[in-house]
Design an enzyme around this catalytic site. Sequence first.
Site, mmCIF file in Angstrom:
data_model
loop_
_atom_site.group_PDB
_atom_site.id
_atom_site.type_symbol
_atom_site.label_atom_id
_atom_site.label_comp_id
_atom_site.label_asym_id
_atom_site.label_seq_id
_atom_site.Cartn_x
_atom_site.Cartn_y
_atom_site.Cartn_z
ATOM 1 N N SER A 197 -9.840 -3.257 3.608
ATOM 2 C CA SER A 197 -10.945 -2.406 3.170
ATOM 3 C C SER A 197 -12.260 -2.878 3.799
ATOM 4 O O SER A 197 -12.390 -2.899 5.026
ATOM 5 C CB SER A 197 -10.997 -2.400 1.645
ATOM 6 N N ASP A 245 -5.609 7.730 0.059
ATOM 7 C CA ASP A 245 -6.788 6.891 0.224
ATOM 8 C C ASP A 245 -7.883 7.696 0.903
ATOM 9 O O ASP A 245 -7.655 8.288 1.965
ATOM 10 C CB ASP A 245 -6.408 5.682 1.087
ATOM 11 N N HIS A 280 -4.963 2.956 -2.046
ATOM 12 C CA HIS A 280 -5.771 1.881 -1.478
ATOM 13 C C HIS A 280 -5.466 0.548 -2.170
ATOM 14 O O HIS A 280 -5.274 0.506 -3.386
ATOM 15 C CB HIS A 280 -7.248 2.232 -1.662
#
Length: 350
Positions: free
Chosen positions: A192, A287, A317
């Site tokens: 991320s 996501d 995610h």
Amino acid sequence: MSIVEFIREKIFQLKMSLPGSLQVKLAGGSPVVIRGRTLDPSLQLFAKLSEGQPTIDTMPVDVARAASAAAYSALASPARKNISIREEQIPAPEGLLPCRIYAPISPIEKSPTIIYFHPGGWVIGDLNTGHSYCTELCSRAAATVVSIDYRLAPENKFPAAVEDAMTAYEWVLENASRLGGDEKKVIVAGESAGANLAAVICQQAMHHRLQQPLCQFLISPVTDCKNRGLSYQDYSSAFPLTSETMEWFIRSYLSCDAEALDERASPLLADNLEGLATAIIVTTGFDPLLDEGTAYADRLRSAGVSVHYHCEDSCGHGISSMSGLSRSCKAASDRSVKILLEVLQQLHIQ
């Protein structure tokens, strides 16, 4: 933990271990299908059970960090034990930068060194956030892993996290031998926002004529803080990362809209991606960041960079941080490490 809390936890664990068909029934009766992909039943059920709970973007930052830390601790897989772990501090212009170093009990001479940047939207997370995954990387790749506790927003706005990431990268290059590794086998990795920092390191290393990492290992990377792909619409209410929460992260990280055009915030917007390190990019099917991760893989390929791309279709995610919750997330997390090992083998490192 009270008796009531203990019972609730056991009931939750039982629900998470049920067959997928029963989990779907408990979650509403029909699978969640978007873009032809079917969400993992345990994630669907967890999302249903989480309805009505406040989201981190509605909390004060300190409360959001505490809540997230508790969630990361509860949802991650158990950490591996066959490694040594120590804390260290990296000299940095703004003070000492904490890091956690994971090393194999029986180290291999000149093994790879992985610099890991934790997830959390540049706002939440710390050295414990990616702890379990770092032990996996260390154990399975026989690598030294250096996890970085970079400065967080909004107290430390962009580009503070980038500056810390570059400081950590240069420090590892200089200290790789002391850490038991080889400066020519340094890998940058993250998930991320952490993957965003790893990608930015490769570009900044090229600009500053520093050694390029051996490879960049990016899981669900943030690559574009300016533009919103269709996945922001299609997965606006995805679990655990919604489009609204991602917007909150970006607003907390950047001081103004103009900074979103800076390639240090949005590596996808860089003019030239030629000559960058081999890339491993893992995205997830549910996501908001799916499209920009895919777009970055495509742009790297177009620039002649070797890219190994894989999408975990049924996951949301945060596969590494939720590997203790969902069977599919655990399998996806394991596959991500396997992909890294396969690429290292192709690079004649393993």
